[in-house]
Structures are given as C-alpha cells and as structure tokens.
Design a protein around this motif. Structure first.
Motif, PDB file in Angstrom:
ATOM      1  N   PHE A 199       0.847  -1.189   0.000  1.00 34.53           N
ATOM      2  CA  PHE A 199       0.000   0.000   0.000  1.00 34.53           C
ATOM      3  C   PHE A 199       0.884   1.240   0.000  1.00 34.53           C
ATOM      4  O   PHE A 199       1.821   1.349   0.800  1.00 34.53           O
ATOM      5  CB  PHE A 199      -0.912   0.022   1.228  1.00 34.53           C
ATOM      6  CG  PHE A 199      -2.052  -0.951   1.150  1.00 34.53           C
ATOM      7  CD1 PHE A 199      -3.300  -0.550   0.688  1.00 34.53           C
ATOM      8  CD2 PHE A 199      -1.883  -2.278   1.525  1.00 34.53           C
ATOM      9  CE1 PHE A 199      -4.350  -1.449   0.616  1.00 34.53           C
ATOM     10  CE2 PHE A 199      -2.927  -3.180   1.457  1.00 34.53           C
ATOM     11  CZ  PHE A 199      -4.161  -2.760   0.999  1.00 34.53           C
ATOM     12  N   VAL A 200       0.584   2.169  -0.908  1.00 35.52           N
ATOM     13  CA  VAL A 200       1.334   3.418  -0.959  1.00 35.52           C
ATOM     14  C   VAL A 200       0.352   4.584  -0.831  1.00 35.52           C
ATOM     15  O   VAL A 200      -0.800   4.491  -1.254  1.00 35.52           O
ATOM     16  CB  VAL A 200       2.143   3.556  -2.270  1.00 35.52           C
ATOM     17  CG1 VAL A 200       3.208   2.479  -2.355  1.00 35.52           C
ATOM     18  CG2 VAL A 200       1.223   3.492  -3.492  1.00 35.52           C
ATOM     19  N   ASP A 201       0.815   5.662  -0.217  1.00 37.07           N
ATOM     20  CA  ASP A 201      -0.019   6.848  -0.014  1.00 37.07           C
ATOM     21  C   ASP A 201       0.298   7.919  -1.045  1.00 37.07           C
ATOM     22  O   ASP A 201       1.466   8.168  -1.358  1.00 37.07           O
ATOM     23  CB  ASP A 201       0.219   7.433   1.378  1.00 37.07           C
ATOM     24  CG  ASP A 201      -0.350   6.546   2.474  1.00 37.07           C
ATOM     25  OD1 ASP A 201      -1.532   6.191   2.373  1.00 37.07           O
ATOM     26  OD2 ASP A 201       0.394   6.202   3.404  1.00 37.07           O
ATOM     27  N   ASP A 202      -0.754   8.526  -1.562  1.00 38.05           N
ATOM     28  CA  ASP A 202      -0.622   9.669  -2.463  1.00 38.05           C
ATOM     29  C   ASP A 202      -1.198  10.876  -1.734  1.00 38.05           C
ATOM     30  O   ASP A 202      -2.411  10.976  -1.553  1.00 38.05           O
ATOM     31  CB  ASP A 202      -1.382   9.398  -3.765  1.00 38.05           C
ATOM     32  CG  ASP A 202      -1.354  10.608  -4.694  1.00 38.05           C
ATOM     33  OD1 ASP A 202      -0.395  11.398  -4.606  1.00 38.05           O
ATOM     34  OD2 ASP A 202      -2.287  10.757  -5.503  1.00 38.05           O
ATOM     35  N   PHE A 203      -0.338  11.750  -1.287  1.00 38.33           N
ATOM     36  CA  PHE A 203      -0.757  12.924  -0.522  1.00 38.33           C
ATOM     37  C   PHE A 203      -0.409  14.174  -1.324  1.00 38.33           C
ATOM     38  O   PHE A 203       0.743  14.387  -1.692  1.00 38.33           O
ATOM     39  CB  PHE A 203      -0.030  12.950   0.829  1.00 38.33           C
ATOM     40  CG  PHE A 203      -0.355  14.166   1.674  1.00 38.33           C
ATOM     41  CD1 PHE A 203      -1.448  14.165   2.524  1.00 38.33           C
ATOM     42  CD2 PHE A 203       0.437  15.301   1.612  1.00 38.33           C
ATOM     43  CE1 PHE A 203      -1.745  15.272   3.302  1.00 38.33           C
ATOM     44  CE2 PHE A 203       0.148  16.410   2.381  1.00 38.33           C
ATOM     45  CZ  PHE A 203      -0.943  16.394   3.224  1.00 38.33           C
ATOM     46  N   HIS A 204      -1.427  14.999  -1.630  1.00 34.24           N
ATOM     47  CA  HIS A 204      -1.138  16.237  -2.349  1.00 34.24           C
ATOM     48  C   HIS A 204      -2.201  17.281  -2.016  1.00 34.24           C
ATOM     49  O   HIS A 204      -3.187  16.988  -1.340  1.00 34.24           O
ATOM     50  CB  HIS A 204      -1.055  16.001  -3.856  1.00 34.24           C
ATOM     51  CG  HIS A 204      -2.319  15.458  -4.469  1.00 34.24           C
ATOM     52  ND1 HIS A 204      -2.602  14.124  -4.548  1.00 34.24           N
ATOM     53  CD2 HIS A 204      -3.372  16.089  -5.033  1.00 34.24           C
ATOM     54  CE1 HIS A 204      -3.767  13.938  -5.142  1.00 34.24           C
ATOM     55  NE2 HIS A 204      -4.258  15.120  -5.440  1.00 34.24           N
ATOM     56  N   THR A 205      -1.976  18.481  -2.473  1.00 38.34           N
ATOM     57  CA  THR A 205      -2.921  19.576  -2.233  1.00 38.34           C
ATOM     58  C   THR A 205      -3.408  20.132  -3.562  1.00 38.34           C
ATOM     59  O   THR A 205      -2.740  20.028  -4.593  1.00 38.34           O
ATOM     60  CB  THR A 205      -2.265  20.706  -1.421  1.00 38.34           C
ATOM     61  OG1 THR A 205      -1.125  21.212  -2.146  1.00 38.34           O
ATOM     62  CG2 THR A 205      -1.816  20.203  -0.057  1.00 38.34           C
ATOM     63  N   ILE A 206      -4.602  20.716  -3.519  1.00 37.61           N
ATOM     64  CA  ILE A 206      -5.193  21.363  -4.698  1.00 37.61           C
ATOM     65  C   ILE A 206      -5.552  22.788  -4.319  1.00 37.61           C
ATOM     66  O   ILE A 206      -6.255  23.025  -3.329  1.00 37.61           O
ATOM     67  CB  ILE A 206      -6.448  20.614  -5.187  1.00 37.61           C
ATOM     68  CG1 ILE A 206      -6.103  19.162  -5.541  1.00 37.61           C
ATOM     69  CG2 ILE A 206      -7.054  21.319  -6.396  1.00 37.61           C
ATOM     70  CD1 ILE A 206      -7.311  18.341  -5.950  1.00 37.61           C
ATOM     71  N   ASN A 207      -5.076  23.726  -5.106  1.00 36.66           N
ATOM     72  CA  ASN A 207      -5.382  25.140  -4.876  1.00 36.66           C
ATOM     73  C   ASN A 207      -6.322  25.659  -5.953  1.00 36.66           C
ATOM     74  O   ASN A 207      -6.340  25.155  -7.079  1.00 36.66           O
ATOM     75  CB  ASN A 207      -4.095  25.977  -4.886  1.00 36.66           C
ATOM     76  CG  ASN A 207      -3.153  25.591  -3.770  1.00 36.66           C
ATOM     77  OD1 ASN A 207      -3.563  25.479  -2.626  1.00 36.66           O
ATOM     78  ND2 ASN A 207      -1.895  25.377  -4.117  1.00 36.66           N
ATOM     79  N   GLN A 208      -7.086  26.665  -5.599  1.00 38.07           N
ATOM     80  CA  GLN A 208      -8.003  27.263  -6.556  1.00 38.07           C
ATOM     81  C   GLN A 208      -7.224  28.020  -7.615  1.00 38.07           C
ATOM     82  O   GLN A 208      -6.266  28.733  -7.325  1.00 38.07           O
ATOM     83  CB  GLN A 208      -8.960  28.221  -5.844  1.00 38.07           C
ATOM     84  CG  GLN A 208     -10.022  28.794  -6.761  1.00 38.07           C
ATOM     85  CD  GLN A 208     -11.004  29.668  -6.004  1.00 38.07           C
ATOM     86  OE1 GLN A 208     -10.863  29.841  -4.805  1.00 38.07           O
ATOM     87  NE2 GLN A 208     -11.986  30.193  -6.685  1.00 38.07           N
ATOM     88  N   ARG A 209      -7.641  27.889  -8.864  1.00 38.67           N
ATOM     89  CA  ARG A 209      -6.969  28.576  -9.962  1.00 38.67           C
ATOM     90  C   ARG A 209      -7.429  30.028 -10.038  1.00 38.67           C
ATOM     91  O   ARG A 209      -8.608  30.328  -9.881  1.00 38.67           O
ATOM     92  CB  ARG A 209      -7.273  27.892 -11.295  1.00 38.67           C
ATOM     93  CG  ARG A 209      -6.737  26.480 -11.386  1.00 38.67           C
ATOM     94  CD  ARG A 209      -7.231  25.816 -12.642  1.00 38.67           C
ATOM     95  NE  ARG A 209      -6.834  24.423 -12.705  1.00 38.67           N
ATOM     96  CZ  ARG A 209      -7.416  23.521 -13.480  1.00 38.67           C
ATOM     97  NH1 ARG A 209      -8.443  23.861 -14.231  1.00 38.67           N
ATOM     98  NH2 ARG A 209      -6.984  22.289 -13.488  1.00 38.67           N
ATOM     99  N   THR A 210      -6.498  30.900 -10.317  1.00 38.09           N
ATOM    100  CA  THR A 210      -6.830  32.314 -10.478  1.00 38.09           C
ATOM    101  C   THR A 210      -7.654  32.507 -11.747  1.00 38.09           C
ATOM    102  O   THR A 210      -7.306  31.998 -12.811  1.00 38.09           O
ATOM    103  CB  THR A 210      -5.537  33.151 -10.575  1.00 38.09           C
ATOM    104  OG1 THR A 210      -4.753  32.898  -9.415  1.00 38.09           O
ATOM    105  CG2 THR A 210      -5.866  34.622 -10.671  1.00 38.09           C
TER     106      THR A 210
END
Length: 237
Positions: free
Chosen positions: A72-83
């Motif tokens: 099992f591997v974790d995918d951790f990321h963030t998403i920001n709102q586009r201008t």
C-alpha cells in the motif's frame, strides 16, 4: 459447465476504491471487488456510465487469484483554486441552467470552500491478479469484449493502465489453480497464491493454494498460451 475467461491485472499502480472516509480521503481495497470488475467488463463491452447494464452482468461470477501481496502506498497532495477560474465556471453553470450566485458553486477544489484542499489516496503497488470470469451462456460475448475492448481498460483509475498481457484467454474453471506463477527465487518450482471468492458480491475468507512456478515471464507466457485458448483480436466496425 461454461468455460471461463481469464484476464491479468498487473501494473505499477492499481486502485480499487473502497469506502470513502471523506470526499478527500479514499482508500483502495486490497483486491478488485466484483463491482469494480463488473464496471471494467461493462466498459470493455461498450457500455457508458449512464447506460443501463444487462441483467446477466449482475450474476457474473468473479474469482480473483492474488499472485503476491500488495504494497500500500499513499498519495498525498494539495489542490489550490486557480486564479480567474470563477468567471469560466459562472458561465458554465449558467449554461447548464444552474444558479451561479453562490461562491460555493464557483470553486473547484474538492472541499468546496475555495481554499487549499488536502487530498489523500492509497494505491496498490507491485501486485498482480489473475481474474476468472464466468457467466453461463455468455463466454463468447465476454471473451470478445476483453480481447478487443470498446473502451480502454485500466486498473481502477484512468492513469493506471494494465501492462501486457491483459487478456489471457478461455479455459475451464480448474485452470485457475493450474496456471503457473513467476518464481520469486531461483530454483523455485511451487509457490503459494491467494484465492479470493465472492458470494452475492460479498467476499468470503480467502485461502492459499500451491501452483507451479516458472523462472521468468517468457516461460510463463508460453505455458499460459498452451493452457488457455486465445482467439485472434478482430476490431469490429
């Protein structure tokens, strides 16, 4: 008894969605579920998400042979709102007859708050499954779909394609326990695999069984090719 169709699910990563903890946290199951496999088969047959599926697909029986335990591997990321995204989304919502006055409707991040979203997924790495598919009177139809899919097949997510070979062929149900696996150490002649059965879409206790082991993938391909019947792929118009 009808013959079964055999496929192989292998690739760098796989994701067979389990229960979502929240909208941003989703865990994969350790093995493909009947629901996931049914969707894969329906896509190969050319059914779209909004199409009504044939009734017989619900009674199709799947048995999964796990060649080795997954990591099992974790995918951790963030998403920001586009201008500048709000103006485009406002026009899109209005074109669909929806209200575009709410700021919540104008954000695209999964948390629907317009801020940074933290997204966490788990995937399966370095694993391989052989799947036996059985449906009385539907073997030819299933075989044709899987050897020449209408829509691309993938391992739970579109970014996770299956490596060659995906389609293995047709044979009797007992071949699931006779097909070889690739040895993990030199000189190995037998290896343990895990069999996952499902009754009415519910998993029952898995069990291990011993199968022949071959030294390399080339030998494996040759042996599988002699045990299963494979038809030439013909793309219909």
């Amino acid at each position: 008894m009808s013959d079964s169709v055999y496929i192989r699910l292998a690739g760098p990563l796989q994701s067979w969605a389990g229960a979502a903890v929240t909208g941003n946290i989703v865990r994969t199951e350790e093995v493909p579920s009947p629901r996931s496999l049914r969707g894969l088969l329906a896509g190969a047959m050319g059914y779209k998400r909004d199409n009504e599926m044939p009734i017989w697909l619900e009674s199709t029986h799947f048995t999964v042979r796990q060649e080795r335990r997954a990591i099992f591997v974790d995918d951790f990321h963030t998403i920001n709102q586009r201008t500048g995204e709000e103006k485009f989304r406002r026009r899109l919502l209005l074109a669909q007859g929806m209200k575009a006055s709410s700021a919540k409707n104008l954000v695209f991040t999964p948390d629907a708050q317009g801020g940074t979203s933290i997204v966490n997924r788990t995937y399966l790495a370095d694993t391989e499954f052989i799947v036996r598919i059985t449906a009385e009177g539907r073997t030819e139809e299933i075989d044709q779909a899987l050897r020449s899919p209408r829509f691309s097949t993938y391992l739970g997510r579109k970014a996770f394609p299956a490596v060659f070979p995906f389609y293995l062929g047709v044979g009797n149900s007992e071949l699931l326990y006779q097909l070889p696996t690739v040895a993990t150490r030199k000189g190995q002649e037998k290896a343990l695999v895990t069999i996952h059965e499902f009754v009415q879409n519910q998993a029952i206790a898995p069990f291990t069984t011993e199968v022949p082991a071959v030294s390399n993938r080339g030998t494996w391909l040759k042996d599988v090719g002699t045990q299963l019947k494979r038809r030439k792929t013909v793309l219909s118009a």
